[in-house]
Design an enzyme around this catalytic site. Structure first.
Site, mmCIF file in Angstrom:
data_model
loop_
_atom_site.group_PDB
_atom_site.id
_atom_site.type_symbol
_atom_site.label_atom_id
_atom_site.label_comp_id
_atom_site.label_asym_id
_atom_site.label_seq_id
_atom_site.Cartn_x
_atom_site.Cartn_y
_atom_site.Cartn_z
ATOM 1 N N LYS A 301 0.823 -1.207 0.000
ATOM 2 C CA LYS A 301 0.000 0.000 0.000
ATOM 3 C C LYS A 301 0.863 1.264 0.000
ATOM 4 O O LYS A 301 2.041 1.260 0.363
ATOM 5 C CB LYS A 301 -0.942 0.008 1.209
ATOM 6 N N ARG A 336 -4.250 -10.408 3.562
ATOM 7 C CA ARG A 336 -4.403 -10.366 2.101
ATOM 8 C C ARG A 336 -3.128 -9.764 1.510
ATOM 9 O O ARG A 336 -2.815 -8.602 1.761
ATOM 10 C CB ARG A 336 -5.629 -9.532 1.728
#
Length: 363
Positions: A301, A336
């Site tokens: 991210k 994830r």
């Protein structure tokens, strides 16, 4: 009022009554952080030993006491396993969900598997062989500024891969916010719906999931009807995301989805600044009080790049591992990730240390 498990313990041995097991998993904790909020502002924040909670609650008005007892029960209750076809996935230790994008424009690996169904399926098989318990397949990018994909094109991207993977018994989740894609993916063999809009973007999505009686991941985003990156900011991101998810769980269960089939995701990177994301990551254990398994998707991210000299997505492995282990340390049940072998190896080492502490090994 809110309860967050804190002061984690290496082992419960010889600590009866002093520690509580977290969600039936590998972690124990000895205290709660109690947060009281009135009119949107925190008015009290203190630490209570596990052994002190009942006495504290008994001195409160009945509604507040019941609230605390309910939160504590949610925190301690084992999470129901995920049934994925012939496979049953227990959630008493962190599992890895491998990301398989069938998109030309995803922020990290867009285009890698877009043109070859067989190669995409092989990539999914490889992630399973490397230790991923679930393969999460998506056909629409959710990066900021990504264009919406017609549901027919999305179906064409994901269904051939799902059919190949499901034939081998691989547990599969479909990453979509569209009801038609959910229906096609479930019919092709997917087992779980993973919706960045928490079943709020498509008015048919909730009935589809309720009818299918499948597990569903409800992810937080500030304004799911306007897209996953909408919203106007937060005064207290941890509390506001908790409240939003609590309300969404209530709405989804009222529409016929069993609570035992609901997983939640705080939505790291979706409509949130770096400081918001860090607050959610540091306070992640608060979400156990919702009583649902936690899915943490922080792999590659933007916040990792922001904290590491603007490293591009493909150079964020170290940060992704750090965040995955942070999630494991705070009890997240599903991680994830893009980098499956590396994350699985990190978790195996983490699990080895936990096991050694649990049986009292020294040296």
């Amino acid at each position: 009022m809110y309860l967050r498990p804190v002061q984690f313990a290496d082992s419960p041995i010889e600590r009866d009554g002093e520690v509580t097991r977290l969600a039936g998993g590998l972690l124990w904790f000895s205290a709660y952080e109690l947060i009281a909020v009135a009119r949107g502002a925190r008015i009290a924040q203190t630490t209570l030993a596990v052994s002190e909670l009942r006495a504290f609650a008994e001195a409160l008005p009945a509604p507040q006491a019941e609230r605390l007892y309910g939160l504590a029960e949610h925190i301690a209750s084992p999470r129901a396993p995920i049934v994925a076809g012939e496979r049953t996935l227990r959630l008493d230790q962190p599992l890895v969900m491998g990301i398989l994008n069938r998109t030309p424009d995803s922020f990290s690996d867009g285009g890698r598997h877009i043109d070859d169904d067989g190669a995409a399926a092989s990539a999914g098989f490889d992630m399973g062989a490397a230790g991923a318990s679930i393969i999460d397949i998506g056909g629409e990018s959710t990066r900021p500024g990504a264009e919406a994909v017609w549901e027919g094109d999305e179906v064409k991207r994901v269904v051939p891969v799902i059919e190949r993977l499901s034939a081998s018994g691989t547990p599969i989740s479909i990453d979509t916010r569209k009801a038609a894609v959910m229906e096609a993916a479930l019919a092709a063999g997917a087992h779980i719906v993973n919706d960045v809009a928490a079943l709020a973007w498509d008015e048919r999505a909730l009935p589809v999931v309720a009818k299918a009686a499948c597990p569903v991941v409800l992810m937080h985003s500030p304004d799911p009807r306007s897209g996953p990156h909408g919203g106007t900011g937060y005064a207290d991101p941890l509390i506001e995301v908790f409240d939003w998810l609590e309300q969404r769980i209530a709405a989804v269960t009222a529409a016929g989805v069993e609570r035992a089939r609901i997983l939640i995701d705080p939505g790291i990177g979706f409509g949130k600044s770096m400081q918001h994301n860090l607050a959610l990551l540091n306070g992640l254990a608060l979400f156990h009080a919702l009583g649902c398994p936690i899915v943490l998707g922080a792999s590659r991210k933007r916040l990792i790049g922001a904290l590491s000299n603007e490293a591009p997505a493909y150079q964020r492995l170290g940060g992704s591992i750090a965040l995955a282990l942070r999630g494991a340390e705070l009890g997240a049940q599903i991680l994830r990730v893009h980098d499956v072998p590396e994350t699985v190896q990190a978790l195996r080492v983490w699990r080895g240390m936990k096991d050694a502490a649990l049986i009292g090994q020294r040296g």
